[in-house]
Scaffold this motif. Structure first.
Motif, PDB file in Angstrom:
ATOM      1  N   LYS A 104      11.426  78.335  85.136  1.00 21.90           N
ATOM      2  CA  LYS A 104      12.238  78.029  83.960  1.00 21.90           C
ATOM      3  C   LYS A 104      12.011  79.043  82.866  1.00 21.90           C
ATOM      4  O   LYS A 104      12.932  79.501  82.226  1.00 21.90           O
ATOM      5  CB  LYS A 104      11.854  76.648  83.413  1.00 21.90           C
ATOM      6  CG  LYS A 104      12.275  75.502  84.288  1.00 21.90           C
ATOM      7  CD  LYS A 104      11.980  74.194  83.575  1.00 21.90           C
ATOM      8  CE  LYS A 104      10.540  74.086  83.156  1.00 21.90           C
ATOM      9  NZ  LYS A 104       9.646  73.298  83.957  1.00 21.90           N
ATOM     10  N   TYR A 234      10.515  68.515  91.258  1.00 21.71           N
ATOM     11  CA  TYR A 234      10.446  69.972  91.107  1.00 21.71           C
ATOM     12  C   TYR A 234       9.024  70.460  90.851  1.00 21.71           C
ATOM     13  O   TYR A 234       8.737  71.643  91.000  1.00 21.71           O
ATOM     14  CB  TYR A 234      11.368  70.443  89.974  1.00 21.71           C
ATOM     15  CG  TYR A 234      12.816  70.229  90.330  1.00 21.71           C
ATOM     16  CD1 TYR A 234      13.504  71.173  91.080  1.00 21.71           C
ATOM     17  CD2 TYR A 234      13.472  69.052  89.961  1.00 21.71           C
ATOM     18  CE1 TYR A 234      14.827  70.966  91.455  1.00 21.71           C
ATOM     19  CE2 TYR A 234      14.789  68.826  90.330  1.00 21.71           C
ATOM     20  CZ  TYR A 234      15.459  69.791  91.075  1.00 21.71           C
ATOM     21  OH  TYR A 234      16.748  69.565  91.459  1.00 21.71           O
ATOM     22  N   ASN A 235       8.155  69.567  90.422  1.00 24.87           N
ATOM     23  CA  ASN A 235       6.783  69.965  90.125  1.00 24.87           C
ATOM     24  C   ASN A 235       5.766  69.342  91.074  1.00 24.87           C
ATOM     25  O   ASN A 235       4.619  69.099  90.716  1.00 24.87           O
ATOM     26  CB  ASN A 235       6.444  69.657  88.660  1.00 24.87           C
ATOM     27  CG  ASN A 235       7.093  70.671  87.720  1.00 24.87           C
ATOM     28  OD1 ASN A 235       7.274  71.836  88.095  1.00 24.87           O
ATOM     29  ND2 ASN A 235       7.442  70.246  86.519  1.00 24.87           N
ATOM     30  N   ASP A 248       2.330  72.683  87.467  1.00 21.36           N
ATOM     31  CA  ASP A 248       3.076  72.916  86.226  1.00 21.36           C
ATOM     32  C   ASP A 248       2.610  71.990  85.083  1.00 21.36           C
ATOM     33  O   ASP A 248       3.347  71.131  84.621  1.00 21.36           O
ATOM     34  CB  ASP A 248       4.577  72.728  86.509  1.00 21.36           C
ATOM     35  CG  ASP A 248       5.447  73.500  85.529  1.00 21.36           C
ATOM     36  OD1 ASP A 248       4.892  74.157  84.633  1.00 21.36           O
ATOM     37  OD2 ASP A 248       6.688  73.429  85.660  1.00 21.36           O
TER      38      ASP A 248
HETATM   39 MG    MG Z   1       8.023  73.711  87.340  1.00 24.44          MG
END
Ligand code: MG
Ligand code: ADP
Length: 296
Positions: A104, A234-235, A248
């Motif tokens: 990101k 996503y993490n 993350d």
């Molecule tokens: Mg991430």
């Protein structure tokens, strides 16, 4: 790979590194450090400094300001090169490989240590979007002058590394933290895939992965006293042997902070609803939340 930190670093000589460091050191005081100030800081003959500044500017490691006073500022790539230089000299990283997963707000690379261990090197950029929900940090990030983005990027590197050390010590399922310098965090490489890319999982593995994640939420909350704050499919990485790793962490909040409960509830809600939708695993998010929140 024109922006690759090691490829860029290989083009530099000693003078270039000295000058790049001088520009970095002047950045808290100058948006664009004037040439004479760089000359005083770098302590090299002016022609050599000018030559380096030209080269660094061409490589986009510094940016030149063409005003009435010519000055230079450090770029994201310049900061990455300095972080890589330090990690290389400390023998943390030997080779930086391919860039993976377009993050990101940063860049993530595979790397090799001098022992041939595979690692991940994450270069933080700024953090504005991951801090959007986190009130305390949002005000910190928004109040820092935009031209001082490297302060934030370095703070993120330090924050992420240091909290990972504590989480790891307490037994959380996370990649092993290895080192950090400036905006760069070095951690164990987990061979596997991101949870969001997995379409099917047998019941036993799904339960094991969710169990790893929930245990990590619990350890983070009860033993470390924090909430991840950006937990989602996503993490999470699922390793080849079917374990779940939470990644993350830089936007974590302490559980005493005003929005911590809201973030904890949301983290739990996101992850359990993903497992319900995708793999049919039923865990009651409210019961799990109450168990944590009630126990403190
Ligand atoms: Mg991430
Ligand atoms: N320890 C790790 N092992 C393997 N892959 C990783 C690891 N850490 C990060 N990645 C990869 O890099 C991507 C981005 O990392 P992440 O820490 O989530 O940063 P961000 O989302 O802020 O860019 C992940 O989705 C994953 O593909």
């Amino acid at each position: 790979m024109p922006r690759h930190p090691q490829r860029l670093w290989e083009k530099l000589d000693k003078d270039d590194i000295i000058v790049l460091r001088a520009v970095e050191q002047l950045s808290p005081r100058y948006e664009f450090a004037p040439v004479e100030v760089i000359e005083r800081k770098a302590r090299l003959p002016p022609p050599r400094i000018l030559r380096s500044l030209d080269k660094l500017n061409q490589l986009k490691l510094v940016r030149r300001n063409m005003g009435s006073i010519v000055g230079y500022s450090l770029t994201f790539y310049g900061l990455n090169v300095l972080a890589f230089d330090a990690l290389y000299r400390r023998r943390v990283i030997d080779t930086l490989g391919d860039r993976i997963g377009v993050g990101k707000e940063g860049e993530v690379y595979i790397g090799l240590t001098p022992n041939g261990e595979k690692v991940i090197v994450k270069f933080h950029r700024e953090g504005r979007s991951s801090f959007q929900r986190i009130r305390r940090l949002r005000s910190f990030v928004m109040n820092v002058d935009r031209k001082q983005w490297h302060r934030i990027a370095k703070m993120l590197g330090e924050r992420e590394f240091k909290i990972m050390v504590v989480l790891e010590r307490e037994g959380a399922m996370i990649p092993k933290p290895i080192s950090w310098n400036r905006n760069a965090v070095v951690q164990q490489y987990i061979p596997g895939v991101e949870l969001y890319r997995i379409k099917e999982l047998d019941e036993e593995t799904a339960n094991q992965v969710l169990g790893d994640i929930l245990r990590t939420i619990e350890i983070a909350y009860n033993k470390v006293g924090i909430v991840h704050g950006d937990l989602s499919e996503y993490n999470v990485l699922v390793s080849e042997d079917g374990r779940g790793y939470v990644i993350d962490w830089p936007q974590y909040v302490y559980k005493e902070e005003p929005n911590a409960m809201e973030l904890l509830r949301r983290d739990i809600e996101y992850i359990t609803s993903f497992f319900r939708r995708r793999f049919g695993v039923r865990i009651d998010p409210t019961a799990f939340f109450n168990k944590l929140a009630g126990a403190s």
